[in-house]
Structure formats: structure tokens, C-alpha cells
Scaffold this motif. Structure first.
Motif, PDB file in Angstrom:
ATOM      1  N   GLY A 473     104.614  45.425  49.891  1.00  0.00           N
ATOM      2  CA  GLY A 473     104.414  44.014  49.610  1.00  0.00           C
ATOM      3  C   GLY A 473     105.378  43.170  50.418  1.00  0.00           C
ATOM      4  O   GLY A 473     105.043  42.093  50.896  1.00  0.00           O
ATOM      5  N   ILE A 474     106.602  43.684  50.570  1.00  0.00           N
ATOM      6  CA  ILE A 474     107.562  43.106  51.514  1.00  0.00           C
ATOM      7  C   ILE A 474     108.038  44.234  52.416  1.00  0.00           C
ATOM      8  O   ILE A 474     108.239  45.362  51.967  1.00  0.00           O
ATOM      9  CB  ILE A 474     108.739  42.436  50.774  1.00  0.00           C
ATOM     10  CG1 ILE A 474     109.582  41.586  51.733  1.00  0.00           C
ATOM     11  CG2 ILE A 474     109.613  43.448  50.064  1.00  0.00           C
ATOM     12  CD1 ILE A 474     110.609  40.722  51.032  1.00  0.00           C
ATOM     13  N   ASP A 475     108.189  43.946  53.692  1.00  0.00           N
ATOM     14  CA  ASP A 475     108.562  44.964  54.671  1.00  0.00           C
ATOM     15  C   ASP A 475     109.765  44.499  55.476  1.00  0.00           C
ATOM     16  O   ASP A 475     109.833  43.345  55.901  1.00  0.00           O
ATOM     17  CB  ASP A 475     107.389  45.230  55.628  1.00  0.00           C
ATOM     18  CG  ASP A 475     106.842  46.637  55.489  1.00  0.00           C
ATOM     19  OD1 ASP A 475     107.110  47.448  56.373  1.00  0.00           O
ATOM     20  OD2 ASP A 475     106.164  46.915  54.492  1.00  0.00           O
ATOM     21  N   MET A 476     110.699  45.430  55.701  1.00  0.00           N
ATOM     22  CA  MET A 476     111.801  45.231  56.647  1.00  0.00           C
ATOM     23  C   MET A 476     111.905  46.510  57.461  1.00  0.00           C
ATOM     24  O   MET A 476     111.666  47.602  56.938  1.00  0.00           O
ATOM     25  CB  MET A 476     113.111  44.947  55.909  1.00  0.00           C
ATOM     26  CG  MET A 476     113.083  43.714  55.042  1.00  0.00           C
ATOM     27  SD  MET A 476     114.672  43.424  54.200  1.00  0.00           S
ATOM     28  CE  MET A 476     115.720  43.031  55.589  1.00  0.00           C
ATOM     29  N   VAL A 506     108.346  47.039  47.508  1.00  0.00           N
ATOM     30  CA  VAL A 506     109.383  46.693  48.477  1.00  0.00           C
ATOM     31  C   VAL A 506     109.601  47.888  49.392  1.00  0.00           C
ATOM     32  O   VAL A 506     109.918  48.980  48.931  1.00  0.00           O
ATOM     33  CB  VAL A 506     110.703  46.309  47.781  1.00  0.00           C
ATOM     34  CG1 VAL A 506     111.800  46.065  48.816  1.00  0.00           C
ATOM     35  CG2 VAL A 506     110.508  45.072  46.914  1.00  0.00           C
ATOM     36  N   ARG A 507     109.456  47.678  50.689  1.00  0.00           N
ATOM     37  CA  ARG A 507     109.562  48.748  51.685  1.00  0.00           C
ATOM     38  C   ARG A 507     110.750  48.479  52.603  1.00  0.00           C
ATOM     39  O   ARG A 507     110.757  47.501  53.354  1.00  0.00           O
ATOM     40  CB  ARG A 507     108.281  48.796  52.512  1.00  0.00           C
ATOM     41  CG  ARG A 507     108.361  49.712  53.732  1.00  0.00           C
ATOM     42  CD  ARG A 507     107.617  50.983  53.482  1.00  0.00           C
ATOM     43  NE  ARG A 507     107.290  51.670  54.719  1.00  0.00           N
ATOM     44  CZ  ARG A 507     107.815  52.840  55.072  1.00  0.00           C
ATOM     45  NH1 ARG A 507     108.712  53.423  54.304  1.00  0.00           N
ATOM     46  NH2 ARG A 507     107.447  53.425  56.192  1.00  0.00           N
ATOM     47  N   LEU A 508     111.781  49.308  52.484  1.00  0.00           N
ATOM     48  CA  LEU A 508     112.953  49.238  53.353  1.00  0.00           C
ATOM     49  C   LEU A 508     112.819  50.390  54.336  1.00  0.00           C
ATOM     50  O   LEU A 508     113.116  51.537  54.018  1.00  0.00           O
ATOM     51  CB  LEU A 508     114.242  49.341  52.532  1.00  0.00           C
ATOM     52  CG  LEU A 508     114.352  48.366  51.347  1.00  0.00           C
ATOM     53  CD1 LEU A 508     115.688  48.542  50.639  1.00  0.00           C
ATOM     54  CD2 LEU A 508     114.155  46.922  51.791  1.00  0.00           C
ATOM     55  N   VAL A 515     120.483  45.871  51.045  1.00  0.00           N
ATOM     56  CA  VAL A 515     119.591  44.929  50.359  1.00  0.00           C
ATOM     57  C   VAL A 515     119.837  45.025  48.852  1.00  0.00           C
ATOM     58  O   VAL A 515     119.962  46.118  48.297  1.00  0.00           O
ATOM     59  CB  VAL A 515     118.117  45.231  50.679  1.00  0.00           C
ATOM     60  CG1 VAL A 515     117.198  44.275  49.931  1.00  0.00           C
ATOM     61  CG2 VAL A 515     117.874  45.142  52.185  1.00  0.00           C
ATOM     62  N   ASN A 516     119.868  43.882  48.193  1.00  0.00           N
ATOM     63  CA  ASN A 516     120.050  43.825  46.744  1.00  0.00           C
ATOM     64  C   ASN A 516     118.703  43.515  46.098  1.00  0.00           C
ATOM     65  O   ASN A 516     118.152  42.424  46.285  1.00  0.00           O
ATOM     66  CB  ASN A 516     121.076  42.748  46.389  1.00  0.00           C
ATOM     67  CG  ASN A 516     121.476  42.784  44.920  1.00  0.00           C
ATOM     68  OD1 ASN A 516     120.763  43.335  44.095  1.00  0.00           O
ATOM     69  ND2 ASN A 516     122.609  42.196  44.608  1.00  0.00           N
ATOM     70  N   ILE A 517     118.158  44.474  45.356  1.00  0.00           N
ATOM     71  CA  ILE A 517     116.866  44.326  44.669  1.00  0.00           C
ATOM     72  C   ILE A 517     117.167  44.246  43.180  1.00  0.00           C
ATOM     73  O   ILE A 517     117.438  45.262  42.528  1.00  0.00           O
ATOM     74  CB  ILE A 517     115.937  45.510  45.004  1.00  0.00           C
ATOM     75  CG1 ILE A 517     115.739  45.616  46.529  1.00  0.00           C
ATOM     76  CG2 ILE A 517     114.594  45.372  44.295  1.00  0.00           C
ATOM     77  CD1 ILE A 517     115.032  46.887  46.968  1.00  0.00           C
ATOM     78  N   PHE A 518     117.111  43.047  42.614  1.00  0.00           N
ATOM     79  CA  PHE A 518     117.614  42.827  41.261  1.00  0.00           C
ATOM     80  C   PHE A 518     116.603  42.061  40.404  1.00  0.00           C
ATOM     81  O   PHE A 518     116.055  41.033  40.826  1.00  0.00           O
ATOM     82  CB  PHE A 518     118.922  42.025  41.321  1.00  0.00           C
ATOM     83  CG  PHE A 518     119.575  41.812  39.983  1.00  0.00           C
ATOM     84  CD1 PHE A 518     120.496  42.719  39.491  1.00  0.00           C
ATOM     85  CD2 PHE A 518     119.261  40.705  39.202  1.00  0.00           C
ATOM     86  CE1 PHE A 518     121.094  42.533  38.253  1.00  0.00           C
ATOM     87  CE2 PHE A 518     119.843  40.502  37.962  1.00  0.00           C
ATOM     88  CZ  PHE A 518     120.771  41.423  37.487  1.00  0.00           C
ATOM     89  N   GLY A 519     116.379  42.544  39.205  1.00  0.00           N
ATOM     90  CA  GLY A 519     115.630  41.789  38.204  1.00  0.00           C
ATOM     91  C   GLY A 519     114.161  41.602  38.499  1.00  0.00           C
ATOM     92  O   GLY A 519     113.533  40.667  37.987  1.00  0.00           O
ATOM     93  N   GLY A 532     107.575  52.345  43.450  1.00  0.00           N
ATOM     94  CA  GLY A 532     107.565  50.884  43.453  1.00  0.00           C
ATOM     95  C   GLY A 532     108.458  50.307  44.530  1.00  0.00           C
ATOM     96  O   GLY A 532     108.180  49.249  45.092  1.00  0.00           O
ATOM     97  N   VAL A 533     109.565  51.006  44.817  1.00  0.00           N
ATOM     98  CA  VAL A 533     110.450  50.689  45.940  1.00  0.00           C
ATOM     99  C   VAL A 533     110.516  51.931  46.819  1.00  0.00           C
ATOM    100  O   VAL A 533     110.663  53.047  46.309  1.00  0.00           O
ATOM    101  CB  VAL A 533     111.864  50.303  45.462  1.00  0.00           C
ATOM    102  CG1 VAL A 533     112.808  50.125  46.648  1.00  0.00           C
ATOM    103  CG2 VAL A 533     111.819  49.036  44.613  1.00  0.00           C
ATOM    104  N   GLN A 534     110.407  51.764  48.129  1.00  0.00           N
ATOM    105  CA  GLN A 534     110.476  52.883  49.068  1.00  0.00           C
ATOM    106  C   GLN A 534     111.597  52.628  50.071  1.00  0.00           C
ATOM    107  O   GLN A 534     111.643  51.581  50.724  1.00  0.00           O
ATOM    108  CB  GLN A 534     109.143  53.062  49.789  1.00  0.00           C
ATOM    109  CG  GLN A 534     109.199  53.765  51.136  1.00  0.00           C
ATOM    110  CD  GLN A 534     109.592  55.231  51.076  1.00  0.00           C
ATOM    111  OE1 GLN A 534     109.713  55.800  49.999  1.00  0.00           O
ATOM    112  NE2 GLN A 534     109.794  55.834  52.229  1.00  0.00           N
TER     113      GLN A 534
END
Length: 673
Positions: A473-476, A506-508, A515-519, A532-534
Motif C-alpha cells: 500500500g506504501i512502498d519505499m 507497508v513495504r520497506l 522507519v517508525n510504524i506506529f499506531g 501486514g508489514v513486509q
């Protein structure tokens, strides 16, 4: 005493006169534009201008004569055909206290369009043409001569910025294709130059030559400009090609050069388009550029002569351009149906696009290039061949923020033509914000970040990565100097596509770190090898205080190992990124991002703590012993909804801080019903 009274009276009179003059000086100046106006008029409400160019000319004069007054150009409702770009420059700028505002007249909707209405449709009776169509559609296909409609630029069916589109009552029609939806699989590739095998374990060749498995493609041999679109080697990168030859004896398609840079593999997936013979479903159309004849199978209950049928003709890169402008506002305007993009803001400062509707463009909606403090607020953007908004600004090397922002905006139905790497938001540079927006309905990612100190917060993201693979959904991607990025309090829902690797919220990817992935809330996110996060090869990332609801896994890791990490750190590509584009050894970077002191150490170490996992199949995928994993509770929902799990008292029970679910999504957007 009398002298004192007279003095007081005089002083009061002077103050009243001063106040009156001050109020008069601050009074707003209004100009009006109308489709039935005249550029010889004074531009009043009763005698408006006809063109925006005339209003702009008058605004420039007023800015010189009365610089300390607010100027508002009110544009009355109606359709304004745009044939050349409307360009604003520094001469059109207001001031921070007195901005210049171009806005809709109260209760009205001005529409700037890059399309022409089409009339004089006739039922197709040409027997030679009818014989090429499915018998079931004969008598239902209409034809119109674009040359007679005074349309000379017929564009190209698959070239970005040159593709015309057909619309009916605002609905995008379909350039005739097969299959009507989705893709078909090819057989074996037949190119001469073999390429190395990958983990997909499919043969591949450099040349675009492959067998087709259906008889249907035999019909394409008589077509004069066959195009194909597809995923040729990897399902994360699509492309369009011309077909040079259809060999019906060997059932082989020969694509014209240039070939796809990654080559072609067995069982690739593709579809054909720009095919007259494939007009077999309501809404499909085809343009024969040799004679200018446009063919169309109207949707059910549509009368081509009575309904609004339009064809995009405007082919300049942008419809509105704001070059080095400051304190200029576009408000309440609608932009439609161009082959390129709608609006470009470059350089300048503090320009705002608010409450605008931007839809049906061949490329993107809005570009912001450099400058500072530009914003997009309360807008609706939808139906784009590529992405929604592109933003570039700020100085990464010196960590100077651009302070651009996108807020309370909806972007949906994007990447319809370029199906990968065309997100709703592409943000590059340093120090910008994406907050309280809604992004949904796309074949690929909703956001892509390339830079430092970005904040992504309170957004709704859903139903993206519906078709492509190895995306989020978001890519970096692939730059360990991207630091200071915060992704907090967003809701990611129904992101579960993917074909070989998977899809994620969220794709790192490839070395993205810090990166801070919070809340966040992750709801039905993750598929195949992704949670859900990769995280692929990154370090120093913190995944904290998130709710994972009905995900196959919360977090997935693709650990690189020390050798691979150090090889990449010492590669010319990464050295350029971290020492030339920026300098991660500078005092500025070392102080702002202290983890960089140990960039060669603690490979693959990320922190996942204080998260709540509800109805998740497994907590983590491919977690190694290096990961820091603390206080992640895994429970069953027992019928509770996401909203119930966001009650502060319940989260506190599991050692978590509040997640403000009611504050997520657009809060002020007039286009939402």
C-alpha cells in the motif's frame, strides 16, 4: 474644558476616518468570469469577463495599483474548453496576508475541460467492416468521422500523454480489447537470446516472440495497428508494445522493438487492444487513424445523439501551470478529460489547491515541483491513466523541509493504464506531509516515498495492489539514507493481491531502514510471503503499537544477512546514494539520525513491540533470532469489531497506547456524500 472636549471630538473623528479608510483599504476586490461574458466588459458580476486570461490580466494590474487588497476572481458555472495551457507566473502572486484567489462563484461549478463533444453518430452499415465483427453486435455499433468533427490530433493508443479517451456521461469507455477483462496466458517464449533462470523458474528470452494458445488471435492478422499490454517477465512491472507480426500458422506473436528491458518468460500474461474486430461488449470503441473513423458500441440505454459523449483532445502536458507563484489559490474548480495531467505547481511558495475536483486525465492529477509550503486540501481526484499527485521538494543533503502537504483529499481509480509504479501519491525530497486522506482502487501501490522526514498519518488506504506483485500500500525502495520517516495512525484495509511474492500494507524494500510504524490498523493485509508489514533487508525499523486484524501475519521479514548487506553498502550504487547525493557521515546526519553510526552493524535487526494481533494466522513470517520482538499479543476476535479493539481501555490492557480510529480519513471534503 471646551478645548479638551473639542480635542477629544477631533481625535474620535480622526480615529473613525482612519478606521473607515483602513476598512476600505482591506476591502476585497472581486472580478467575475462567465461562459456568456465578454472580455470587453469591466469584469463585474453583472458584466463579467469571458476568459480567464482577461481576468488574469486585470488581476496583474490591480496587484500593481492596489497591492494591499485581497483579490478574488469568481468563475461562474459552465463548461470552459481549454485549448492552450493557462499559465500563472510570479506576476500573478499575492502576499501572505492578501493571497490571490481563483474560485467558483457561490453555488456554481465551473468545469475546465480538454475534450470535445461528439455528435452526428450513425449506425455502422459498411458490410466489409461488419463482417469483421461478432454477428451479435451488428446493428449496435456506431461510427463518427473525427475529421468532420474538426478533430485533427488523433494521438496514439498506448503513448503516455498522447492517448485519447472516449467518455459517455463522464464514464470512461474501453478501447476495444481481448479479453474484455484481465489477462490471458501465453505459451512458450520463442526468442533466440535466452536469459538466466530466476526464482520463478520460467524460461525467458530477450526478444518479444511467444506463442498464443487461442484461435482468437488469428483474427488480429488483418488489423493495422495491434497493441498488447502485459506483465512480460515480472508481475511488478507492466508495459505496452506494438505487434509487428501475427503468424497464424505457428500461432506466434512477434512484438516490435524496443523490447521490454527484463525480457519475456513462458506463460506470461497479456491482453490485446486497439482492435476493431474485438468490439464485442457495450462501451468498447476503436479509432482508425488512417481515415479518422471512430467506432463505438454504446452501453445499454444510451442514445449517442442525446447523451453526453466526449473525446479527449487536449494534449499539452498540463492544463493549468503555476510557475514560481506564491500565495495563489485555486478553489472549488473542476478539471476534466485531458491526455496529460491537470495542474503543475513549480517553485514559489504557499500556493493552495482546495476543494477542487480533478478527474479523467491520461497521466496524473497534480504535480508539485520544488518550492515550499504548497498544499492540496479537500480535493477529489479520480480516474487517471497513471497516478494522482507527484510531489518533489526540500533539500535532502541539508535536511531542509519543503513543507508541502496533501490533506483531506480522496484519490481513487488510478493506475488504470500504467498499472505499476503510478501511485496516488509519489513524494520525493525532504519534509512533507500526507494526512487525513483516502486512497483506494488501484492495481498497484497507493503511495511511494523517496526521501527523508516524511509524515504519513491518519489516512485510509484500501483495495490497492489488486493486480501486481511484490508491492505494498506504501512502498519505499533501496536507499539506507532515507531516514526520519513516520507512518502513524493510518488504516490499511483489504490489500491482499500479489502473484509470486505477495502484497502488503507497508513495504520497506531493499535496505529501507529507520522507519517508525506506529499506531496503524492493518485489516486483511498481506498475502503469500508477506504479512501486514513486509521488511526486505532493512534494519532499525520500529513496528510498535499497531493493530493487525485478520491478517495472515503481522510482519514478514526477508533477511539479507551480513555479507549481502555489506556487499551492497560497498557497491557503487549505494555509495553514490549515501555519500554523494547526501553525506550520512556529516555532523548533520549523524546528529539527526544517530542509528547511522552503526549502519554496518546489527544487520537485519528491527524492533516489533507492543502490537495486538487479532485473528492472524501466524504472528510473523521468516523471523530470525536477531529480531527484537517484545509484548506482541495474539488473540481471537470472538466477534468483536475493529472499532471495539480500538477502545483505549482494551488497548491499555495489552500494554498499548490509544489508536484514534475516529480521526482517520478525510475530515473536511465537500465531495464526500
Amino acid at each position: 474644558m471646551r478645548l479638551k472636549c473639542n480635542y477629544i471630538k477631533g481625535l474620535l473623528f480622526f480615529l473613525l476616518i482612519s478606521l473607515f479608510l483602513f476598512l476600505e483599504g482591506c476591502k476585497k476586490i472581486e472580478l467575475f468570469v462567465s461562459t456568456d461574458g465578454n472580455d470587453g466588459n469591466p469584469g463585474t458580476e453583472m458584466a463579467p469577463f469571458h476568459s480567464l486570461e482577461k481576468a488574469k490580466e486585470s488581476v496583474r494590474l490591480l496587484l500593481k495599483e492596489k497591492p494591499n487588497q485581497s483579490i478574488v476572481v469568481r468563475i461562474k458555472g459552465g463548461v470552459y474548453e481549454v485549448e492552450t495551457p493557462i499559465v500563472f507566473t510570479s506576476e500573478d502572486s499575492g502576499s501572505e496576508k492578501f493571497p490571490v484567489r481563483y474560485t467558483s462563484a457561490e453555488g456554481e461549478e465551473p468545469i475546465f475541460t480538454g475534450s470535445k463533444s461528439l455528435k452526428n453518430w450513425k449506425v455502422l452499415t459498411d458490410r466489409t467492416k461488419l463482417d469483421l465483427l461478432d454477428p451479435l453486435v451488428r446493428g449496435k455499433v456506431y461510427v463518427l468521422n473525427l475529421k468532420e468533427a474538426r478533430i485533427a490530433d488523433m494521438g496514439d493508443p498506448t503513448k503516455l500523454g498522447a492517448r485519447p479517451e472516449l467518455f459517455c456521461n463522464g464514464q470512461l469507455q474501453t478501447l476495444a480489447r481481448w479479453p474484455n477483462k484481465g489477462f490471458i496466458k501465453a505459451g512458450l517464449v520463442k526468442g533466440e537470446t535466452k536469459l538466466p533462470m530466476t526464482y520463478i523458474k520460467k524460461r525467458a528470452t530477450k526478444e518479444g516472440v511467444f506463442e498464443y494458445l487461442d484461435k482468437r488471435q488469428n483474427r488480429w492478422k488483418v488489423e493495422n495497428d495491434v497493441r498488447v499490454g502485459g506483465y512480460w517477465r515480472w508481475d511488478f512491472l507492466d508495459e505496452f508494445h506494438k505487434v509487428g507480426k501475427v503468424d497464424t500458422l505457428s500461432k506466434t506473436l512477434y512484438l516490435s522493438e524496443p523490447y521490454h528491458r527484463f525480457g519475456y518468460r513462458d506463460s506470461l500474461k497479456y491482453f490485446g487492444l486497439n482492435l476493431f474486430c474485438e468490439i464485442d461488449e457495450p462501451g468498447e470503441w476503436y479509432l482508425d487513424r488512417s481515415d479518422g473513423l471512430l467506432y463505438w458500441f454504446p452501453p445499454d440505454s444510451i442514445n449517442p445523439e442525446k447523451d453526453n459523449v466526449t473525446f479527449s483532445t487536449y494534449s499539452s502536458p498540463f492544463m493549468f501551470e503555476m510557475k514560481n507563484c506564491s500565495n495563489l489559490i485555486l478553489h472549488g474548480l473542476t478539471f476534466r478529460e485531458g491526455r496529460g495531467s491537470a495542474i503543475m505547481i513549480s517553485e514559489g511558495k504557499n500556493c493552495l489547491i482546495s476543494d477542487c475536483r480533478i478527474e479523467r486525465f491520461g497521466i496524473d492529477g497534480i504535480h508539485i515541483i520544488e518550492g515550499t509550503g504548497h498544499g492540496i486540501s479537500g480535493c477529489l481526484l479520480r480516474t487517471f491513466g497513471c497516478g494522482g499527485i507527484k510531489i518533489k521538494g526540500g533539500d535532502r543533503r541539508n535536511l531542509i523541509p519543503a513543507n508541502h502537504f496533501v490533506e483531506n483529499t480522496v484519490i481513487e481509480y488510478f493506475s488504470l493504464f500504467k498499472r505499476t509504479y503510478a501511485p496516488a501519491i509519489f513524494m520525493e525530497g525532504c519534509g512533507s506531509r500526507i494526512s487525513n486522506n483516502r486512497f483506494r482502487f488501484s492495481s498497484s501501490s497507493a503511495m511511494r516515498l523517496e526521501g527523508n522526514d516524511f509524515t504519513v498519518e491518519y489516512n485510509e488506504i484500501s483495495h490497492v495492489v489488486n493486480e501486481s506483485d511484490d508491492q505494498g500500500g506504501i512502498d519505499m525502495w533501496y536507499n539506507p539514507s532515507y531516514r526520519g520517516n513516520v507512518i502513524r495512525f493510518n488504516r490499511w484495509s483489504d490489500i491482499s493481491g500479489g502473484t509470486w511474492s505477495g502484497a502488503t500494507g507497508v513495504r520497506l524494500d531493499d535496505m529501507i531502514s529507520g522507519v517508525n510504524i506506529f499506531g496503524n490498523i492493518f485489516e486483511r493485509c498481506g498475502s503469500r510471503d508477506f504479512g501486514g508489514v513486509q521488511i526486505n533487508g532493512g534494519k532499525d525499523n520500529i513496528i510498535e503499537n499497531n493493530l493487525f486484524y485478520q491478517c495472515q501475519a503481522a510482519v514478514s521479514f526477508s533477511c539479507w544477512g551480513e555479507n549481502h548487506w555489506l556487499e551492497q553498502m560497498d557497491s557503487p550504487v549505494i555509495k553514490k546514494k549515501i555519500f554523494e547525493e547526501v553525506d550520512i557521515q556529516s555532523d548533520l546526519y549523524q546528529k539527526k539520525y544517530p542509528d547511522l553510526k552503526n549502519i554496518r552493524l546489527n544487520v537485519d535487526v528491527n524492533t516489533t513491540r507492543n502490537n495486538l494481533l487479532v485473528d492472524c494466522t501466524s504472528p510473523f513470517l521468516r523471523k530470525n533470532d536477531k529480531q527484537i520482538v517484545e509484548n506482541n499479543s495474539s488473540i481471537r476476535s470472538e466477534g468483536k469489531t475493529i472499532e471495539e479493539f480500538c477502545i483505549p481501555e482494551l488497548l491499555k490492557k495489552y500494554g498499548m497506547q490509544p489508536i484514534p480510529i475516529r480521526e482517520i480519513g478525510p475530515r473536511h471534503n465537500k465531495w464526500l456524500k
